[in-house]
Design an enzyme around this catalytic site. Sequence first.
Site, PDB file in Angstrom:
ATOM      1  N   ASP A 133      -2.322  -2.455  10.559  1.00  0.00           N
ATOM      2  CA  ASP A 133      -2.479  -2.441   9.096  1.00  0.00           C
ATOM      3  C   ASP A 133      -3.022  -3.752   8.527  1.00  0.00           C
ATOM      4  O   ASP A 133      -3.414  -3.815   7.367  1.00  0.00           O
ATOM      5  CB  ASP A 133      -1.121  -2.175   8.398  1.00  0.00           C
ATOM      6  CG  ASP A 133      -0.746  -0.703   8.410  1.00  0.00           C
ATOM      7  OD1 ASP A 133      -1.621   0.136   8.694  1.00  0.00           O
ATOM      8  OD2 ASP A 133       0.433  -0.394   8.136  1.00  0.00           O
ATOM      9  N   LYS A 141       0.847  -1.198   0.000  1.00  0.00           N
ATOM     10  CA  LYS A 141       0.000   0.000   0.000  1.00  0.00           C
ATOM     11  C   LYS A 141       0.881   1.246   0.000  1.00  0.00           C
ATOM     12  O   LYS A 141       2.057   1.204   0.382  1.00  0.00           O
ATOM     13  CB  LYS A 141      -0.948   0.022   1.198  1.00  0.00           C
ATOM     14  CG  LYS A 141      -0.272   0.077   2.588  1.00  0.00           C
ATOM     15  CD  LYS A 141       0.046   1.473   3.095  1.00  0.00           C
ATOM     16  CE  LYS A 141       0.744   1.426   4.446  1.00  0.00           C
ATOM     17  NZ  LYS A 141       1.543   2.626   4.755  1.00  0.00           N
ATOM     18  N   ALA A 178       9.659  -0.448   4.594  1.00  0.00           N
ATOM     19  CA  ALA A 178       9.603   0.626   3.604  1.00  0.00           C
ATOM     20  C   ALA A 178       8.448   1.601   3.800  1.00  0.00           C
ATOM     21  O   ALA A 178       8.316   2.569   3.071  1.00  0.00           O
ATOM     22  CB  ALA A 178       9.495   0.001   2.211  1.00  0.00           C
TER      23      ALA A 178
END
Length: 293
Positions: A137, A11, A98
């Site tokens: 998440d 995402k 990341a």
Amino acid sequence: MNSIELKSRAKINLSIDVLGKREDGYHLVEMIMQTIDLYDIIRMIELETEDIVIKSNSSDIPLDDNNIVYKAVNLLKNKFNIKKGVEIFIEKNIPVAAGMAGGSSNAAAVLVGLNKIWGLNLSEIELQEIGLNLGADVPYCIAGKTALAEGIGEQLTYIKGLSEDANILICKPNLFVSTKKVYEGLDLKNIQERPDNKFLIKSLEDGDIKSVAENMVNVLETVTSKYHEEIKEIEAVMLECNALGSMMSGSGPTVFGLFENKNDALNGKEKLLQKYTQVYVVNSSEKGVEISG
């Protein structure tokens, strides 16, 4: 022997606002998340023993109980008293650490896959509730799409996302960013610029990518870019190559740019590849975890 293969998608954030902090240390957020068509492949084979075996093509992730994927298997085994094990191969394409929810997405894929292999017949909402135990998440990564996430990131309102012909240039510099350190470095009382999420949602509904790109704000970027000047440098390269807008995703260090023109995005990719290895041009996606075949 039961086996399954799944796509586990990354995402990006089109906005991040941090509204406060709970007593348990979790931050209250309001952010827009968008799945993209960059994915890891998760292959799972059921084992007759109770072992949990993790293998990968990447040396950047743990292959033991420190991996969120291991925790996902254990969670289902304990919750449903499953006496079998599983071998999982993680083909990593999403950059690690990341700000793109790679680990959460892998855990989401494992929950979806084991639900199928072990015949648990859990609904997507039930899987999301279980996934929340692994990380804020994970529920989002199960369903993917585009969502306004509130609370600690678990309260999801699905919205219209970027059109699938939007070109997204992604660059992950070779930096390690501690999410914890970034949140700790954020001065909640002195945030100068916050995203207008209502305006962004309307721009997405209107299909106005230019408006979206020009109004993206990530309040965490002020902290991360203070430690790492490269974030601003990558954004500058993207904007020079006609990106409509460029921003950091998550707590970083990945930077993305939105482009109307694919050739401009590819030109930006060529420039960034002179210095960085993890550079991709992808489209947005309306899918989260997907069972292959």
